[in-house]
Design an enzyme around this catalytic site. Structure first.
Site, PDB file in Angstrom:
ATOM      1  CE  LYS A  91      53.041  13.926 -53.808  1.00  0.00           C
ATOM      2  NZ  LYS A  91      51.842  13.140 -53.576  1.00  0.00           N
ATOM      3  CG  ASP A 125      50.248  10.566 -55.954  1.00  0.00           C
ATOM      4  OD1 ASP A 125      49.273   9.842 -56.207  1.00  0.00           O
ATOM      5  OD2 ASP A 125      50.535  10.948 -54.801  1.00  0.00           O
ATOM      6  CG  MET A 126      51.306  14.374 -63.119  1.00  0.00           C
ATOM      7  SD  MET A 126      52.657  13.465 -63.918  1.00  0.00           S
ATOM      8  CE  MET A 126      51.767  12.406 -65.050  1.00  0.00           C
ATOM      9  NE  ARG A 175      44.339   9.836 -57.119  1.00  0.00           N
ATOM     10  CZ  ARG A 175      45.495   9.614 -56.488  1.00  0.00           C
ATOM     11  NH1 ARG A 175      46.511  10.452 -56.622  1.00  0.00           N
ATOM     12  NH2 ARG A 175      45.654   8.541 -55.739  1.00  0.00           N
ATOM     13  CE  LYS A 178      38.690  22.239 -59.409  1.00  0.00           C
ATOM     14  NZ  LYS A 178      38.213  23.247 -58.449  1.00  0.00           N
ATOM     15  N   GLY A 179      45.004  19.468 -60.155  1.00  0.00           N
ATOM     16  CA  GLY A 179      46.447  19.759 -60.149  1.00  0.00           C
ATOM     17  C   GLY A 179      46.753  20.787 -59.092  1.00  0.00           C
ATOM     18  CG  HIS A 218      37.901  17.909 -52.041  1.00  0.00           C
ATOM     19  ND1 HIS A 218      39.148  18.220 -52.531  1.00  0.00           N
ATOM     20  CD2 HIS A 218      38.050  16.782 -51.319  1.00  0.00           C
ATOM     21  CE1 HIS A 218      40.024  17.329 -52.115  1.00  0.00           C
ATOM     22  NE2 HIS A 218      39.385  16.438 -51.376  1.00  0.00           N
ATOM     23  NE  ARG A 280      45.510  19.005 -49.968  1.00  0.00           N
ATOM     24  CZ  ARG A 280      46.324  18.558 -50.926  1.00  0.00           C
ATOM     25  NH1 ARG A 280      47.154  17.593 -50.716  1.00  0.00           N
ATOM     26  NH2 ARG A 280      46.292  19.094 -52.134  1.00  0.00           N
TER      27      ARG A 280
HETATM   28  C1  FAD Z   1      42.527  11.727 -54.051  1.00  0.00           C
HETATM   29  C2  FAD Z   1      43.291  12.902 -54.561  1.00  0.00           C
HETATM   30  C3  FAD Z   1      44.574  12.721 -55.067  1.00  0.00           C
HETATM   31  C4  FAD Z   1      45.272  13.804 -55.616  1.00  0.00           C
HETATM   32  N1  FAD Z   1      46.472  13.578 -56.241  1.00  0.00           N
HETATM   33  C5  FAD Z   1      47.094  14.611 -56.862  1.00  0.00           C
HETATM   34  C6  FAD Z   1      48.251  14.411 -57.664  1.00  0.00           C
HETATM   35  O1  FAD Z   1      48.739  13.293 -57.858  1.00  0.00           O
HETATM   36  N2  FAD Z   1      48.812  15.497 -58.253  1.00  0.00           N
HETATM   37  C7  FAD Z   1      48.302  16.773 -58.109  1.00  0.00           C
HETATM   38  O2  FAD Z   1      48.839  17.712 -58.700  1.00  0.00           O
HETATM   39  N3  FAD Z   1      47.212  16.971 -57.332  1.00  0.00           N
HETATM   40  C8  FAD Z   1      46.606  15.942 -56.714  1.00  0.00           C
HETATM   41  N4  FAD Z   1      45.471  16.170 -55.966  1.00  0.00           N
HETATM   42  C9  FAD Z   1      45.116  17.565 -55.580  1.00  0.00           C
HETATM   43  C10 FAD Z   1      44.214  18.212 -56.585  1.00  0.00           C
HETATM   44  O3  FAD Z   1      44.937  18.468 -57.765  1.00  0.00           O
HETATM   45  C11 FAD Z   1      43.659  19.534 -56.060  1.00  0.00           C
HETATM   46  O4  FAD Z   1      44.697  20.365 -55.731  1.00  0.00           O
HETATM   47  C12 FAD Z   1      42.767  19.385 -54.850  1.00  0.00           C
HETATM   48  O5  FAD Z   1      41.998  18.225 -54.917  1.00  0.00           O
HETATM   49  C13 FAD Z   1      41.808  20.561 -54.756  1.00  0.00           C
HETATM   50  O6  FAD Z   1      41.027  20.657 -55.922  1.00  0.00           O
HETATM   51  P1  FAD Z   1      39.448  20.482 -55.927  1.00  0.00           P
HETATM   52  O7  FAD Z   1      39.075  19.811 -57.205  1.00  0.00           O
HETATM   53  O8  FAD Z   1      39.007  19.804 -54.707  1.00  0.00           O
HETATM   54  O9  FAD Z   1      38.915  21.958 -56.068  1.00  0.00           O
HETATM   55  P2  FAD Z   1      39.042  23.222 -55.105  1.00  0.00           P
HETATM   56  O10 FAD Z   1      38.392  24.321 -55.865  1.00  0.00           O
HETATM   57  O11 FAD Z   1      40.440  23.430 -54.646  1.00  0.00           O
HETATM   58  O12 FAD Z   1      38.186  22.826 -53.854  1.00  0.00           O
HETATM   59  C14 FAD Z   1      36.782  22.703 -53.912  1.00  0.00           C
HETATM   60  C15 FAD Z   1      36.227  22.901 -52.529  1.00  0.00           C
HETATM   61  O13 FAD Z   1      36.709  21.860 -51.661  1.00  0.00           O
HETATM   62  C16 FAD Z   1      37.004  22.382 -50.376  1.00  0.00           C
HETATM   63  N5  FAD Z   1      38.424  22.204 -50.114  1.00  0.00           N
HETATM   64  C17 FAD Z   1      39.393  21.907 -51.023  1.00  0.00           C
HETATM   65  N6  FAD Z   1      40.579  21.745 -50.418  1.00  0.00           N
HETATM   66  C18 FAD Z   1      40.369  21.962 -49.103  1.00  0.00           C
HETATM   67  C19 FAD Z   1      41.213  21.932 -47.949  1.00  0.00           C
HETATM   68  N7  FAD Z   1      42.504  21.639 -48.033  1.00  0.00           N
HETATM   69  N8  FAD Z   1      40.662  22.165 -46.754  1.00  0.00           N
HETATM   70  C20 FAD Z   1      39.329  22.433 -46.641  1.00  0.00           C
HETATM   71  N9  FAD Z   1      38.462  22.474 -47.704  1.00  0.00           N
HETATM   72  C21 FAD Z   1      38.985  22.247 -48.903  1.00  0.00           C
HETATM   73  C22 FAD Z   1      36.572  23.833 -50.396  1.00  0.00           C
HETATM   74  O14 FAD Z   1      35.235  23.892 -49.997  1.00  0.00           O
HETATM   75  C23 FAD Z   1      36.694  24.198 -51.847  1.00  0.00           C
HETATM   76  O15 FAD Z   1      35.898  25.286 -52.208  1.00  0.00           O
HETATM   77  C24 FAD Z   1      44.716  15.102 -55.510  1.00  0.00           C
HETATM   78  C25 FAD Z   1      43.442  15.284 -54.989  1.00  0.00           C
HETATM   79  C26 FAD Z   1      42.724  14.215 -54.543  1.00  0.00           C
HETATM   80  C27 FAD Z   1      41.336  14.438 -54.047  1.00  0.00           C
END
Ligand code: FAD
Length: 299
Positions: A91, A125-126, A175, A178-179, A218, A280
């Protein structure tokens, strides 16, 4: 986030940190590097790759940034020593971006240089939008010297599609996520489906232009859309990977792995787990149930 979950997270925030750790520990490997090594070894034994991240952001002293850099060196050393299938995520604000841009550039360059010596890779990371341009600038400068570095882009930002159209031509390794940060509406899409559609549009463009993408989500819908694009484009397995966070949707992780796609888990560790874990918990749609369950399973 629904109002009950919002209330629960606000309530968690007033609890002492030792109590919050009961809920947070699902999302972090533990406070020590040995904890992260153990988790990465477990993942690797299932054929799952990892990216290791030492927690901490927005530091206030350069000495803290140097400490983070040392942790990054240590991670690279143990990856080599134990032959782990892992790289390192960093970061920029934990390496001083919020204090001095040139200092931060030098810190990151040193880490990428060491990773290069080990034939390893660094993912930048962003963070939130005050840092977007300076993060891209650091990436561009480092890529003039090293190729073992990539960046994260965020599908919720309105600017991202235009950014990647330019960066794709330079062969950037991404990578795509969503953010996670709270951004104003003029900078970020707010609707769930809007963000998803932008994610798919960006991913389509990246893959069409031949860029390597870590598809970090996810979200069932986005995973299905990614499968569709991969199939349509007949992409070989070494042109992309899926990425997920430690402790989140393990059933999806295992399915993607069983389907034969490459998958990498983000394994955070370290003493500064608090801000990361709160983010998280905020994202967990079942946070109320999860916290109740954690309390009742206490021995
Ligand atoms: C490997 C990785 C690196 C990342 N790096 C960055 C970064 O550098 N900058 C940045 O801004 N963001 C980063 N993120 C976070 C990302 O932007 C999202 O905030 C996060 O991944 C949730 O988005 P989603 O696409 O999983 O969708 P969501 O709609 O949030 O989640 C989809 C489904 O996943 C499950 N879920 C999601 N989160 C959780 C949780 N905490 N506990 C339990 N279940 C959950 C739920 O079932 C949910 O309905 C990263 C994510 C990943 C996977």
């Amino acid at each position: 986030m629904n109002p009950i979950n919002k209330f629960i997270v606000q309530f968690v925030k007033i609890l002492p940190q030792q109590v919050v750790y009961i809920f947070a520990k699902k999302y972090v490997a533990g406070p020590k590097l040995e904890d992260a090594i153990r988790v990465v070894q477990e993942l690797n034994s299932k054929g799952i790759m990892a990216t290791m991240d030492v927690l901490g952001e927005s530091i206030t002293k350069k000495s803290e940034a140097e400490e983070t850099k040392k942790h990054c060196f240590d991670m690279l050393d143990v990856i080599k020593k134990y032959n782990l299938d892992a790289n390192v995520s960093i970061k920029p604000t934990s390496l001083g971006l919020n204090l001095d841009k040139e200092f931060c550039y030098n810190q990151i360059e040193e880490i990428v240089k060491k990773a290069k010596e080990y034939n390893n890779f660094i993912r930048i990371d962003m963070e939130d939008t005050p840092y977007t341009d300076s993060t891209f600038n650091i990436l561009k400068r480092i890529r003039e010297k090293y190729d073992n570095v990539g960046v994260v882009v965020q599908a919720y930002l309105r600017r991202t599609y235009d950014d990647i159209v330019k960066l794709n031509k330079e062969g950037v390794n991404y990578r795509l996520c969503k953010g996670i940060y709270v951004e104003p509406e003029h900078l970020a899409y707010k609707g769930r489906q809007e963000v998803r559609e932008n994610f798919v549009k960006i991913l389509d463009q990246m893959l069409s232009d031949g860029n390597y993408v870590g598809i970090a989500t996810h979200d069932d819908y986005l995973i299905k859309e990614s499968y569709r694009l991969i199939e349509e484009k007949k992409l070989p397995k070494d042109k992309y990977e899926f990425q997920m966070l430690y402790g989140v949707t393990e059933h999806l992780r295992d399915k993607i792995n069983a389907d034969g796609h490459r998958i990498r888990i983000y394994v955070p560790w370290g003493e500064h787990w608090y801000a990361y874990s709160i983010r998280r918990l905020q994202e967990n749609p079942q946070v109320a149930w999860y916290i109740t369950k954690s309390i009742f399973s206490l021995k």
